[in-house]
Design a protein around this motif. Sequence first.
Motif, PDB file in Angstrom:
ATOM      1  N   ALA A 182       0.855  -1.192   0.000  1.00  0.00           N
ATOM      2  CA  ALA A 182       0.000   0.000   0.000  1.00  0.00           C
ATOM      3  C   ALA A 182       0.886   1.235   0.000  1.00  0.00           C
ATOM      4  CB  ALA A 182      -0.927   0.012   1.214  1.00  0.00           C
ATOM      5  N   SER A 183       0.464   2.246  -0.740  1.00  0.00           N
ATOM      6  CA  SER A 183       1.234   3.490  -0.828  1.00  0.00           C
ATOM      7  C   SER A 183       0.261   4.654  -0.941  1.00  0.00           C
ATOM      8  CB  SER A 183       2.164   3.445  -2.047  1.00  0.00           C
ATOM      9  OG  SER A 183       2.852   4.673  -2.200  1.00  0.00           O
ATOM     10  N   TYR A 184       0.589   5.755  -0.245  1.00  0.00           N
ATOM     11  CA  TYR A 184      -0.291   6.923  -0.296  1.00  0.00           C
ATOM     12  C   TYR A 184       0.549   8.189  -0.193  1.00  0.00           C
ATOM     13  CZ  TYR A 184      -4.446   9.772   0.175  1.00  0.00           C
ATOM     14  OH  TYR A 184      -5.430  10.695  -0.060  1.00  0.00           O
ATOM     15  N   HIS A 185       0.148   9.229  -0.955  1.00  0.00           N
ATOM     16  CA  HIS A 185       0.834  10.518  -0.919  1.00  0.00           C
ATOM     17  C   HIS A 185      -0.088  11.567  -0.312  1.00  0.00           C
ATOM     18  CE1 HIS A 185       3.641  13.662  -2.028  1.00  0.00           C
ATOM     19  NE2 HIS A 185       2.658  14.342  -2.584  1.00  0.00           N
ATOM     20  N   LEU A 186       0.343  12.170   0.784  1.00  0.00           N
ATOM     21  CA  LEU A 186      -0.428  13.199   1.473  1.00  0.00           C
ATOM     22  C   LEU A 186      -0.220  14.553   0.803  1.00  0.00           C
ATOM     23  CD1 LEU A 186       0.163  12.414   5.263  1.00  0.00           C
ATOM     24  CD2 LEU A 186      -2.052  12.453   4.104  1.00  0.00           C
ATOM     25  N   THR A 187      -1.298  15.231   0.517  1.00  0.00           N
ATOM     26  CA  THR A 187      -1.238  16.582  -0.015  1.00  0.00           C
ATOM     27  C   THR A 187      -1.782  17.556   1.028  1.00  0.00           C
ATOM     28  OG1 THR A 187      -3.407  16.311  -1.058  1.00  0.00           O
ATOM     29  CG2 THR A 187      -1.477  15.776  -2.390  1.00  0.00           C
ATOM     30  N   GLY A 188      -1.775  18.852   0.710  1.00  0.00           N
ATOM     31  CA  GLY A 188      -2.269  19.859   1.640  1.00  0.00           C
ATOM     32  C   GLY A 188      -3.778  19.804   1.793  1.00  0.00           C
ATOM     33  N   LEU A 189      -4.274  20.394   2.874  1.00  0.00           N
ATOM     34  CA  LEU A 189      -5.707  20.465   3.122  1.00  0.00           C
ATOM     35  C   LEU A 189      -6.358  21.445   2.155  1.00  0.00           C
ATOM     36  CD1 LEU A 189      -5.709  20.768   7.035  1.00  0.00           C
ATOM     37  CD2 LEU A 189      -5.612  18.696   5.654  1.00  0.00           C
TER      38      LEU A 189
END
Length: 320
Positions: A182-189
């Motif tokens: 599993a892989s996920y990229h967090l971006t800004g709110l």
Amino acid sequence: MYNEYYGFREAPFQMTPNARLFFPSSGHSRAERHLLFGLSQGEGFVVVTGEVGAGKTTLVERLCARLDPSGFAVARIATTQVAADDLLALAADAFGAPMEGSKATVLRAVGNALQTGPQRHVLIVDEAQALPFAALEELRMLSNLTGDQGQPLLQIILLGQPQLRRTLSSPDLDQLRQRILASYHLTGLSAEETHAYVEHRLRAVGWDGRPNWEPEALDSVHRHSAGIPRRINRLCSRVLLAGALEETWTFTSGLVESTAQELEDDLGAGPRGAMAGQNFGDGDPAELARRLGSVEGMIARHDRVLGRLADLFNMQRSKA
């Protein structure tokens, strides 16, 4: 100082990650589900990336707080530039295995340590974007360790900045990439989430709606922070300080804008930094007047702040 003035139990925008103040934005909630899915598989890697201050560490702090200690043994490594052998030694130390001896000896010791107790073992590697290929390959070898019954002994969570994704895409790391579950990229709110985030953090420390943040002020917070939680925290903390110093209970866009400009100036990235080294006698007279007016306004504001700080200090000393 502003905590006492506004009646907060503690600082609402502290920079240190705090799982108790976790805000479940849409992105952070999805990232959390990716982490939980990865852990449910019992093997391989889970990768979470994001800009500096995007909330990766807070997310993992929340995950660790939710894991049952009787079922999971979690170790953490915060890396910078770490060679492969050093990373192996750090992993051994994290799980209480001896660090001395040859590579084979250390690997065997780690394998033995991972088979003690009933828990599943999880290794969290923070700032993984700084690891060289050889160190990442060492982690892959650790993830291959199995027990007497062939069961995987270790899962690994990699946290890093966006360049980690580019590193993992290298053909040299194809074997590791195949083990990422599993892989996920967090971006800004988003702007709406930034509004909710600020109010969430304030309510957690006893905010009752005062001081009042005008919607336009929170729009300015989002614009200057790009929705990155750590940047929001830094800006809002300074806004609260400015509000307390100016004894205001209504935060406007103007207050946020001026505070954001002061933060940029403090870091040498704003107008004052841009003017450094320039000759004030050169250029258009109107531009010179504008610059001087900006500097004079800044000095006047700082003088007011220093005066208010001195008054508060004297009041506290007299109470003592």
